[in-house]
Motif scaffolding. Structure first.
Motif, PDB file in Angstrom:
ATOM      1  N   LEU A   1      55.753 -30.086 -53.388  1.00 27.47           N
ATOM      2  CA  LEU A   1      55.100 -31.295 -53.897  1.00 27.47           C
ATOM      3  C   LEU A   1      54.148 -31.879 -52.858  1.00 27.47           C
ATOM      4  N   ASP A   2      54.550 -31.872 -51.601  1.00 26.44           N
ATOM      5  CA  ASP A   2      53.691 -32.376 -50.527  1.00 26.44           C
ATOM      6  C   ASP A   2      52.401 -31.568 -50.436  1.00 26.44           C
ATOM      7  N   GLU A   3      52.522 -30.267 -50.589  1.00 23.53           N
ATOM      8  CA  GLU A   3      51.334 -29.409 -50.545  1.00 23.53           C
ATOM      9  C   GLU A   3      50.396 -29.740 -51.699  1.00 23.53           C
ATOM     10  N   TRP A   4      50.942 -29.906 -52.901  1.00 24.37           N
ATOM     11  CA  TRP A   4      50.106 -30.243 -54.059  1.00 24.37           C
ATOM     12  C   TRP A   4      49.448 -31.608 -53.877  1.00 24.37           C
ATOM     13  N   LEU A   5      50.208 -32.567 -53.345  1.00 22.18           N
ATOM     14  CA  LEU A   5      49.648 -33.897 -53.091  1.00 22.18           C
ATOM     15  C   LEU A   5      48.512 -33.821 -52.072  1.00 22.18           C
ATOM     16  N   SER A   6      48.704 -33.033 -51.044  1.00 25.26           N
ATOM     17  CA  SER A   6      47.690 -32.893 -50.008  1.00 25.26           C
ATOM     18  C   SER A   6      46.403 -32.285 -50.574  1.00 25.26           C
ATOM     19  N   VAL A   7      46.549 -31.251 -51.369  1.00 26.23           N
ATOM     20  CA  VAL A   7      45.381 -30.554 -51.913  1.00 26.23           C
ATOM     21  C   VAL A   7      44.634 -31.418 -52.937  1.00 26.23           C
ATOM     22  N   THR A   8      45.348 -32.246 -53.687  1.00 24.91           N
ATOM     23  CA  THR A   8      44.713 -33.073 -54.721  1.00 24.91           C
ATOM     24  C   THR A   8      44.360 -34.467 -54.221  1.00 24.91           C
ATOM     25  N   ALA A   9      44.594 -34.742 -52.946  1.00 24.93           N
ATOM     26  CA  ALA A   9      44.377 -36.082 -52.386  1.00 24.93           C
ATOM     27  C   ALA A   9      42.903 -36.471 -52.379  1.00 24.93           C
ATOM     28  N   TYR A  10      42.670 -37.770 -52.419  1.00 24.66           N
ATOM     29  CA  TYR A  10      41.334 -38.325 -52.320  1.00 24.66           C
ATOM     30  C   TYR A  10      40.691 -37.830 -51.023  1.00 24.66           C
ATOM     31  N   GLY A  11      39.478 -37.335 -51.129  1.00 25.94           N
ATOM     32  CA  GLY A  11      38.764 -36.875 -49.951  1.00 25.94           C
ATOM     33  C   GLY A  11      38.955 -35.407 -49.617  1.00 25.94           C
ATOM     34  N   HIS A  12      39.952 -34.752 -50.204  1.00 28.45           N
ATOM     35  CA  HIS A  12      40.138 -33.320 -49.958  1.00 28.45           C
ATOM     36  C   HIS A  12      39.067 -32.559 -50.743  1.00 28.45           C
ATOM     37  N   PRO A  13      38.426 -31.586 -50.137  1.00 30.29           N
ATOM     38  CA  PRO A  13      37.374 -30.834 -50.839  1.00 30.29           C
ATOM     39  C   PRO A  13      37.974 -29.835 -51.838  1.00 30.29           C
ATOM     40  N   TRP A  14      38.608 -30.350 -52.874  1.00 29.84           N
ATOM     41  CA  TRP A  14      39.345 -29.523 -53.829  1.00 29.84           C
ATOM     42  C   TRP A  14      38.457 -28.462 -54.471  1.00 29.84           C
ATOM     43  N   ARG A  15      37.278 -28.859 -54.893  1.00 28.02           N
ATOM     44  CA  ARG A  15      36.368 -27.919 -55.560  1.00 28.02           C
ATOM     45  C   ARG A  15      36.059 -26.736 -54.652  1.00 28.02           C
ATOM     46  N   ASP A  16      35.716 -26.995 -53.395  1.00 23.73           N
ATOM     47  CA  ASP A  16      35.434 -25.916 -52.435  1.00 23.73           C
ATOM     48  C   ASP A  16      36.685 -25.088 -52.170  1.00 23.73           C
ATOM     49  N   TRP A  17      37.831 -25.760 -52.068  1.00 20.61           N
ATOM     50  CA  TRP A  17      39.104 -25.086 -51.834  1.00 20.61           C
ATOM     51  C   TRP A  17      39.394 -24.091 -52.961  1.00 20.61           C
ATOM     52  N   VAL A  18      39.174 -24.519 -54.220  1.00 27.11           N
ATOM     53  CA  VAL A  18      39.413 -23.630 -55.363  1.00 27.11           C
ATOM     54  C   VAL A  18      38.477 -22.426 -55.300  1.00 27.11           C
ATOM     55  N   ARG A  19      37.213 -22.677 -55.062  1.00 24.29           N
ATOM     56  CA  ARG A  19      36.241 -21.583 -54.997  1.00 24.29           C
ATOM     57  C   ARG A  19      36.618 -20.577 -53.903  1.00 24.29           C
ATOM     58  N   GLU A  20      37.009 -21.067 -52.736  1.00 26.39           N
ATOM     59  CA  GLU A  20      37.392 -20.169 -51.639  1.00 26.39           C
ATOM     60  C   GLU A  20      38.630 -19.359 -51.977  1.00 26.39           C
ATOM     61  N   ARG A  21      39.628 -20.018 -52.559  1.00 19.55           N
ATOM     62  CA  ARG A  21      40.870 -19.309 -52.900  1.00 19.55           C
ATOM     63  C   ARG A  21      40.647 -18.259 -53.983  1.00 19.55           C
ATOM     64  N   ILE A  22      39.860 -18.595 -54.987  1.00 16.70           N
ATOM     65  CA  ILE A  22      39.579 -17.626 -56.049  1.00 16.70           C
ATOM     66  C   ILE A  22      38.785 -16.454 -55.482  1.00 16.70           C
ATOM     67  N   ALA A  23      37.797 -16.735 -54.646  1.00 16.70           N
ATOM     68  CA  ALA A  23      37.000 -15.660 -54.035  1.00 16.70           C
ATOM     69  C   ALA A  23      37.890 -14.742 -53.187  1.00 16.70           C
ATOM     70  N   ALA A  24      38.808 -15.317 -52.435  1.00 16.01           N
ATOM     71  CA  ALA A  24      39.715 -14.510 -51.621  1.00 16.01           C
ATOM     72  C   ALA A  24      40.598 -13.628 -52.502  1.00 16.01           C
ATOM     73  N   ARG A  25      41.084 -14.179 -53.591  1.00 15.06           N
ATOM     74  CA  ARG A  25      41.925 -13.379 -54.490  1.00 15.06           C
ATOM     75  C   ARG A  25      41.109 -12.306 -55.204  1.00 15.06           C
ATOM     76  N   GLU A  26      39.847 -12.620 -55.528  1.00 14.37           N
ATOM     77  CA  GLU A  26      38.987 -11.611 -56.144  1.00 14.37           C
ATOM     78  C   GLU A  26      38.730 -10.461 -55.182  1.00 14.37           C
TER      79      GLU A  26
END
Length: 173
Positions: free
Chosen positions: A73-98
């Protein structure tokens, strides 16, 4: 890649995207528990897809963890927190998995569903309160922006609405 599950046939059956389905189920449970928006609404879908992507992309290589585990839960809160670059984080993670999919595993049905969710979140726009250029009318530590006009509405990508909704739902979980 060997399928995580099959349709009951022997030898090379239908691959079942269990990691994505578990992430989507967890996101649905978190949102329903929070009771913030009506299930079935576009706002609900934005929150569910945003949370499902967060859960799926946070998943450790050792497999899914209990959704109520404090560290998860702490990890999810951290990733979705105000100011976290969530959009960039998603793009990087998807690219790494691809990249991993191309180099090692072959077609991954979980990743295909995650990509579909991300495409929907980026391309779908919802009419919502104007969150301002920085993405938020408020900050948890500061409270609402007194200069913000909450009746002003703009079209915004679904993930921008789903992200604070998911973050709040995690808090209420």
């Amino acid at each position: 890649m060997l399928p995580e599950g099959t349709n009951g046939t022997s030898g090379g059956g239908l691959a079942v995207p269990m990691a994505w389905l578990c992430a989507e189920y967890t996101a649905d449970e978190v949102l329903r528990t929070g009771g913030l928006v009506e299930p079935g609404s576009l706002e609900y879908r934005a929150g569910r897809e945003t949370l499902a992507l967060t859960v799926y992309l946070c998943e450790a290589s050792d497999g899914p963890a209990d959704g109520r585990a404090p560290s998860r839960l702490d990890e999810w809160l951290s990733v979705t927190a105000y100011g976290h670059p969530w959009r960039d984080w998603v793009r990087e993670r998807i690219a790494a998995r691809e990249s991993f999919e191309r180099d090692v595993t072959g077609a991954d049905p979980d990743l295909a569903l995650a990509r579909d969710a991300w495409t929907w979140l980026e391309r779908t726009e919802l009419l919502a309160a104007d969150l301002g250029e920085d993405g938020g009318l408020w900050h948890p530590a500061l409270g609402p922006d007194p200069a913000a006009d909450e009746s002003a509405q703009v079209w915004t990508p679904a993930w921008r609405l789903g992200l604070p909704l998911g973050h709040l739902a995690i808090h209420l979980y």
